[in-house]
Design an enzyme around this catalytic site. Sequence first.
Site, PDB file in Angstrom:
ATOM      1  N   ILE A  93      28.478   9.818 -12.946  1.00 55.95           N
ATOM      2  CA  ILE A  93      27.168  10.296 -12.487  1.00 55.95           C
ATOM      3  C   ILE A  93      26.657  11.321 -13.504  1.00 55.95           C
ATOM      4  O   ILE A  93      27.389  12.218 -13.919  1.00 55.95           O
ATOM      5  CB  ILE A  93      27.301  10.926 -11.076  1.00 55.95           C
ATOM      6  CG1 ILE A  93      27.780   9.863 -10.060  1.00 55.95           C
ATOM      7  CG2 ILE A  93      25.994  11.566 -10.637  1.00 55.95           C
ATOM      8  CD1 ILE A  93      26.828   8.723  -9.817  1.00 55.95           C
ATOM      9  N   HIS A 109      39.085   7.422  -4.777  1.00 63.44           N
ATOM     10  CA  HIS A 109      39.842   7.037  -5.977  1.00 63.44           C
ATOM     11  C   HIS A 109      41.242   6.587  -5.552  1.00 63.44           C
ATOM     12  O   HIS A 109      41.888   7.246  -4.734  1.00 63.44           O
ATOM     13  CB  HIS A 109      39.935   8.234  -6.927  1.00 63.44           C
ATOM     14  CG  HIS A 109      40.621   7.894  -8.209  1.00 63.44           C
ATOM     15  ND1 HIS A 109      40.006   7.209  -9.226  1.00 63.44           N
ATOM     16  CD2 HIS A 109      41.904   8.107  -8.614  1.00 63.44           C
ATOM     17  CE1 HIS A 109      40.860   7.020 -10.221  1.00 63.44           C
ATOM     18  NE2 HIS A 109      42.017   7.561  -9.866  1.00 63.44           N
TER      19      HIS A 109
HETATM   20  C1  GRF Z   1      38.534   1.051  -4.694  1.00 61.84           C
HETATM   21  O1  GRF Z   1      39.914   0.867  -4.871  1.00 61.84           O
HETATM   22  C2  GRF Z   1      38.153   2.484  -4.973  1.00 61.84           C
HETATM   23  O2  GRF Z   1      39.202   3.376  -4.763  1.00 61.84           O
HETATM   24  C3  GRF Z   1      37.797   2.462  -6.436  1.00 61.84           C
HETATM   25  O3  GRF Z   1      37.203   1.219  -6.643  1.00 61.84           O
HETATM   26  C4  GRF Z   1      37.718   0.282  -5.717  1.00 61.84           C
HETATM   27  C5  GRF Z   1      36.558  -0.440  -5.105  1.00 61.84           C
HETATM   28  O4  GRF Z   1      36.953  -1.537  -4.331  1.00 61.84           O
HETATM   29  N1  GRF Z   1      36.946   3.594  -6.756  1.00 61.84           N
HETATM   30  P1  GRF Z   1      35.914  -2.237  -3.374  1.00 61.84           P
HETATM   31  O5  GRF Z   1      34.761  -2.755  -4.244  1.00 61.84           O
HETATM   32  O6  GRF Z   1      35.442  -1.255  -2.367  1.00 61.84           O
HETATM   33  O7  GRF Z   1      36.661  -3.391  -2.748  1.00 61.84           O
END
Ligand code: GRF
Length: 191
Positions: A93, A109
């Site tokens: 961002i 995360h």
């Molecule tokens: C998730 O594992 C999140 O922690 C990371 O990106 C992934 C996104 O997965 N920031 P999704 O598109 O929500 O299935």
Amino acid sequence: MRQIAIFASGSGSNFQALVDAVQAGTLKANIKLLVCDQPGAFVIHRAQSAGIPTFVFRAKDYENKEAFEGEIKHQLEAAGVDFIVLAGYMRLIGHTLLESYGGRIVNIHPSLLPSFPGKDAIGQALEAGVKITGVTVHYVDAGMDTGEIIAQDIVRVTTGETRESLQDKIQHVEHHLYPTTLNHLFLTTGY
Ligand code: GRF
């Protein structure tokens, strides 16, 4: 009631978990907009199925980050958004959004930060051989996964774990932790 936008770039399983929680009444918020930077992403279909408006863009159609974030900001204001939830949005961002929404942007995360920030956190954890990893919900600042930690949950790495099996376990935890944490945040802070 908080008026939120969700930013995502991919499959959107976390987006879906948040939509489901709002529909179930366990996350007290209105999802006003999906912002997506990948025109082919599956998350766009999820938003359409849920009747949530989308703003889809290609970064390369703009001169720079300031230009596309300026357009995003315009879309957020038009939709009455007061809080941003990043859910697999694969961009840092920039200052345009941080200046307007600073302190009101969160991310999820797939590791126990500050361990394994950045890309492929699950692969990094496997490579390091840790026996416990997990999920972090944190505020977003200008750095890569460096903002203040709000909530974490652990996931155990078991013998014979593969990237796929660990990702499944992490996503299962994410889909519970994110709506629960956001609901708690909205109830206990002025957001
Ligand atoms: C998730 O594992 C999140 O922690 C990371 O990106 C992934 C996104 O997965 N920031 P999704 O598109 O929500 O299935």
